[in-house]
Write an enzyme that holds these catalytic residues in place. Structure first.
Site, PDB file in Angstrom:
ATOM      1  CB  SER A  25      -0.781  -0.014   1.013  1.00  0.00           C
ATOM      2  OG  SER A  25      -1.995   0.933   1.163  1.00  0.00           O
ATOM      3  CG  ASP A  73      -6.551  -3.943  -3.092  1.00  0.00           C
ATOM      4  OD1 ASP A  73      -7.236  -2.962  -2.827  1.00  0.00           O
ATOM      5  OD2 ASP A  73      -5.307  -3.562  -2.806  1.00  0.00           O
ATOM      6  CG  HIS A  80      -5.770  -2.197   0.530  1.00  0.00           C
ATOM      7  ND1 HIS A  80      -4.788  -2.323  -0.529  1.00  0.00           N
ATOM      8  CD2 HIS A  80      -5.260  -1.016   1.131  1.00  0.00           C
ATOM      9  CE1 HIS A  80      -3.851  -1.381  -0.307  1.00  0.00           C
ATOM     10  NE2 HIS A  80      -3.991  -0.980   0.924  1.00  0.00           N
TER      11      HIS A  80
END
Lengths: 385, 196
Positions: free
Chosen positions: A157, A322, A355
């Protein structure tokens, strides 16, 4: 609480603090005259200092990536599933460093620290820091620890953005880059989510324009709301559906605004728990770092042009469900690297977790990570055996 | 090394950009990266094959070719390869167009269904051929398009695709005169080097 430390855990770890007195010029134009970074290390640095891996954390992460601080800890570090002896990031092979980024609230200098020039807490006056600033400060930590070149830098991320920045800014200081569930820049929708999160904090009357500690207050409602929103975007529709469905608190509708559905209870709990461990100013600052990151802006939007500076080998990983950092976003990086002729491999992992998947020990994900890093460990990164 | 790979090796120039579609465990790419210093990438969706490539340090991307190759720019590779896979995709004709859009040249190998043994199998037994090389039953085979050496030649003609060279070999990579004289009947594997 672990009764015994599991064999594949790094065990009890103690955070360390590095003090820096060389001023750091930030992207925003301000300079930090001195600052501290809190970090942990796992494994042993080899004689040539060539086996170091840097872990870059995401929005709400910190330096405590693996192991336990005490036997009374309820949980290990945030990426304990991946870091440890025999795990994907194998501490038998690597010396792993995890730090709390500048602007954080877990030990490194940030809004809750004292400003040495005023003797007061920084709070709202803490400058906004960027991914570039973080990477610069991480390089100084590497200098301090005697690490010229990392075997790998790994992040998911927002952490993946730092890895990408490393590959561009310090091309000779890493042999390989592992970028998980990330993006070369935020989408409009992502920035929009961040803005709602920030507004929910800023509009909390307990926020006091960011100087809430000074006012003996905590903007728990705003920060909790920001976290609730964030949490929804980290999960997939399916994952939420599977976990809660329309499960209800009571047998019948209550026709009021109390908790009817279990998912409401879950979100409220997540929001509230977060306010106990995280600082609102840090949260705002981290979301700004996300928004600003856009390395291709240096080359008129041409990502492959800016990535042509990179010299390391890349592994990109994305997760099918995600939607906050969708596989397509990882593929933008992959395509740019291919265009630039760089060494890159890419795996799109089937996962239901959205995610959040990047924090789960999904077997194929761990296998890909381990295969790639084992090869790095064998010192074969620059040549095909 | 698989039968057709050595033939291809002779045709590949050093230091070029190569895209290998459905690269499997990456044998050919591995060989070309080592011996021809190519800047190579493989596309693959098989998990074990992907892992094998990563293990060997062969750049490999998880991408389903049937979902398109739009992410690759026109003429961005010197060579696009596809070995023993064309028969597995939904529209081989459109895929060849895409390969020639992305690559300046392409090398394609495929099993020749016109081989005499396949013909004999179908003619005498009246059932779809199952051989060592194509060991699947009709219902579970990943090979969804069967075509012959001649079929491929004809498609190239229709599409105005240049055949730069071809080879036709038996199961043991033997290049006998009779295969060369009647490739449609005697070759088990056909190898075409094509361009626009």
């Amino acid at each position: 609480m672990p009764d015994v430390i599991p064999a594949d855990s790094v065990g009890i770890v103690t955070p360390q603090i590095a003090q820096f007195d060389t001023p750091l010029a930030l992207s925003c134009g301000q300079t930090l005259s001195s600052y501290q970074l809190t970090y942990e290390t796992y494994g042993t640095l080899n004689q040539s200092a060539s086996n170091a891996i840097l872990i870059c954390h995401a929005l709400s992460g910190d330096h405590h990536a693996a192991g336990y601080h005490a036997m009374s800890d309820s949980k290990p570090g945030w990426w304990d599933t991946a870091i440890g002896p025999g795990k994907a990031i194998d501490t038998d092979n690597f010396f792993v460093i995890a730090l709390n980024n500048l602007g954080g609230c877990c030990g490194s200098t940030g809004p809750t620290s004292l400003n040495p020039e005023t003797g007061q807490r920084w709070e709202a006056s803490f400058p906004i820091v960027t991914v570039e600033d973080w990477v610069e400060s991480q390089a100084r930590l590497a200098d301090l620890l005697g690490i010229q070149t990392f075997a790998a830098i790994v992040g998911g991320s927002l952490g993946g953005m730092q890895v990408l920045e490393w590959s561009i800014r310090f091309p000779t200081r890493l042999k390989s880059a592992v970028i998980v569930a990330s993006a070369p820049k935020l989408s409009t929708q992502n920035i929009a989510f961040n803005e709602v999160a920030r507004q929910s904090i800023r509009r909390d009357p307990d926020f006091f324009d960011g100087n809430y500690i000074d006012n003996n207050s905590v903007p728990t409602n705003g920060l909790g709301l920001a976290r609730m929103l964030g949490h929804i975007t980290y999960l997939s529709d399916d994952a939420m559906g599977a976990k809660f469905g329309r499960q209800m608190r009571h047998d019948n509708y209550q026709y009021n605004y109390g908790i009817e559905f279990e998912v409401e209870s879950y979100l409220r709990y997540q929001g509230e728990a977060f306010t106990k461990r995280f600082d609102a100013n840090t949260y705002m600052l981290m979301t700004k770092a996300l928004d600003y990151f856009d390395p291709a802006s240096q080359t008129n939007g041409d990502l492959s042009a800016v990535l042509s500076r990179a010299q390391c080998e890349f592994l990109l990983v994305s997760f099918t469900t995600d939607w906050r950092f969708s596989p397509e976003r990882s593929e933008e990086i992959v395509n740019a690297l291919v265009k630039a002729g760089k060494q890159v491999s890419y795996a799109k992992i089937e996962a239901t977790e959205g995610h959040d998947a990047f924090l789960f020990p999904i077997p194929r994900y761990m296998a890909v990570l381990n295969t790639f890093l084992t090869r790095v460990a064998n010192g074969l990164t620059s040549e095909v055996k | 090394m698989r039968s057709d790979l050595e033939m291809i090796d002779e045709w590949v120039q050093p230091n070029i950009r190569v895209l290998d579609l459905a690269c499997g465990p990456g044998e050919l790419l591995h060989h070309l990266i080592q011996n021809k210093q190519v800047n190579g990438y493989g596309l693959e969706i098989g998990h074990d094959d992907l892992n094998t490539c990563i293990e060997k340090g062969i750049p490999v991307l998880e991408q389903n070719i049937d979902e398109g190759l739009q992410n690759f720019d026109d003429q961005s590779f010197d060579l696009v390869l596809m070995t023993h896979a064309l028969q597995q995709f939904r529209r081989p004709d459109l895929l060849i167009d895409e390969m020639l859009r992305i690559g300046k040249e392409c090398i394609i190998t495929f099993p020749n269904f016109g081989h005499w043994r396949s013909r004999l199998h179908l003619a005498l037994k009246g059932r779809m051929p199952v051989s060592d090389f194509l060991p699947y039953n009709w219902y579970d085979t990943p090979n969804i398009h069967f075509f012959t050496f001649q079929d491929f030649e004809r498609l190239c003609r229709e599409k105005n695709i240049k055949v730069l060279r071809w080879a036709a070999v038996d199961g043991q990579l033997k290049d006998h005169w009779w295969i060369r004289s009647m490739p449609n009947l005697f070759s088990e594997t056909a190898i075409f080097h094509i361009s626009r």
